[in-house]
Design a protein around this motif. Structure first.
Motif: not given
Length: 421
Positions: A250-279
């Motif tokens: 978690d510390l490494l994940s947080l550190s990576r996110l704080e180093m690139k807070p303004y890089l906007r992701p540009g690809t499209a994500v299928d939200l339904r499929q993503t949440i189904d995978s999480v469940i």
């Protein structure tokens, strides 16, 4: 009057300098004349006047350059004369106060009035800023012992602000001095956050390390020949090392996110499929906790711009928390809805549990690093205290936001607001 040898030498040096500046022009002109001479078959005597004119022309730009430089200097001097001290002070973004030899205020810019208020020409700065460091700064400058000095000063009201204050004289023999206040509050806040973060991370790592060290000592001593105790202690040690591994991840994940807070992701994500995978991935945890996960999704494809892995991590953290801390409710609902808000349409994903809920005073701080509503319960559930902080940083990268609604005894609802474009 005859020129002295030094004057003649100076003129000679100036002439040589002009010729050096224009040597390429001279070279090109000579080549052109010689070429013309070779083709025309003219006498060399005919070319001498042309060469003389060329040298004279090469020297003319120096006079033009000098005239241009003099004109620029006149314009600059005239412009500076038209600028008043008031205009210059107004152009400074930091609070600035000009005062005289008696420490009486002569002028202050708008930033100073906004920061300190109650300023007026003639006011004694020694009475306005009573802190010892400010008194020493004013005394040092006004006594003439120092031409410039810097101190740190904290203003308590209306809110606490920390400034790096620099004082210096204005011009030469003007009898005026200037104070410039550089706001350091945000820098100090970040420094405190960094120190708190290191202290908290060290504490979280030290606890399982101390536990493991104690069990190792016991296994090497009294429990050396006790198989039952050895198995129990080894299981506890494995749990503690797993906790440290999760914390480091978690510390490494947080550190990576704080180093690139303004890089906007540009690809499209299928939200339904993503949440189904999480469940599906959290199905075993839900069954172990006695939780039934219900879906309430909108019809049709749901696509949002973003990074699939990061959005998966967002909903995994939120759903895992709902299963762990809301297990007494026996049910968790994951809903998805479209939001048509004029020019800013989006998708809202809400994860609602029916557990004990969260007291209102904890909600504003629940996304802070290592903040826990119930420390013992969080550690029992193998939480690191960083999950919601990671969620917040990922959503910031996606230009999204998290809202939390909860009442004690009525469960909690975490809603992720994602932009549709």
């Amino acid at each position: 009057m005859a020129e002295t040898g030094a004057g003649q030498e100076s003129r000679g040096q100036a002439l040589a300098a002009r010729l050096r500046r224009n040597r390429w022009l001279l070279a090109a002109g000579v080549v052109a004349i010689l070429v013309a001479y070779s083709f025309a078959g003219a006498s060399i005597l005919v070319l001498l006047p042309a060469l003389a004119l060329l040298v004279a022309a090469a020297m003319l730009p120096a006079d033009a350059e000098r005239q241009s430089a003099d004109t620029a200097a006149d314009i600059e001097a005239g412009g500076l004369q038209r600028l008043s001290g008031e205009y210059l002070a107004a152009a400074v973004a930091d609070p600035l106060i000009i005062f005289d030899h008696s420490a009486a205020m002569v002028h202050a810019n708008a930033a100073a009035f906004a920061a300190f208020g109650g300023l007026a020409p003639g006011m004694s700065l020694a009475l306005k800023f009573r802190a010892p460091e400010m008194q020493a700064l004013l005394d040092g400058i006004l006594s003439g012992q120092l031409a410039a000095d810097v101190v740190d000063y904290t203003e308590k009201l209306p809110v606490e602000r920390t400034y790096r204050v620099s004082a210096s004289t204005v011009g030469h023999a003007t009898g005026l001095y200037v104070l410039v206040f550089k706001d350091q509050s945000e820098t100090r806040r970040i420094d405190r956050m960094r120190a708190d973060f290191i202290a908290n991370a060290s504490h979280e790592l030290r606890t399982p390390l101390a536990s493991i060290a104690g069990f190792i000592e016991t296994l090497r001593g009294p429990a050396r020949n006790d198989p039952a105790a050895r198995d129990q202690f080894l299981q506890i040690m494995q749990n503690q090392t797993g906790r440290m591994a999760r914390l480091i991840d978690d510390l490494l994940s947080l550190s990576r996110l704080e180093m690139k807070p303004y890089l906007r992701p540009g690809t499209a994500v299928d939200l339904r499929q993503t949440i189904d995978s999480v469940i599906d991935s959290l199905g075993p945890l839900a069954s172990e906790s006695g939780i039934v996960i219900e879906r309430d999704f909108i019809d049709g494809p749901v696509s949002v711009p973003g990074d699939r892995d990061e959005l998966f991590q967002v909903f995994e953290n939120l759903l895992e928390n709902a299963c762990k801390y809301g297990q007494s409710g026996g049910r968790v609902t994951v809903s998805m809805a479209r939001v048509d808000d004029g020019q800013d349409p989006g998708i809202d994903v809400t994860i609602r549990d029916n557990g004990p809920g969260i007291a209102e005073e904890h909600i504003p701080r629940i996304t802070e690093r290592f903040y826990r509503v119930d420390v013992e319960n969080s550690r029992t559930q193998k939480g690191t205290g960083l999950g919601l902080s990671i969620v917040k940083h990922i959503l910031t990268r996606h230009n999204a936001r998290l809202s939390i609604k909860s009442e004690v005894g009525k469960g909690a609802a975490f809603t992720v607001h994602l932009p549709a474009r």
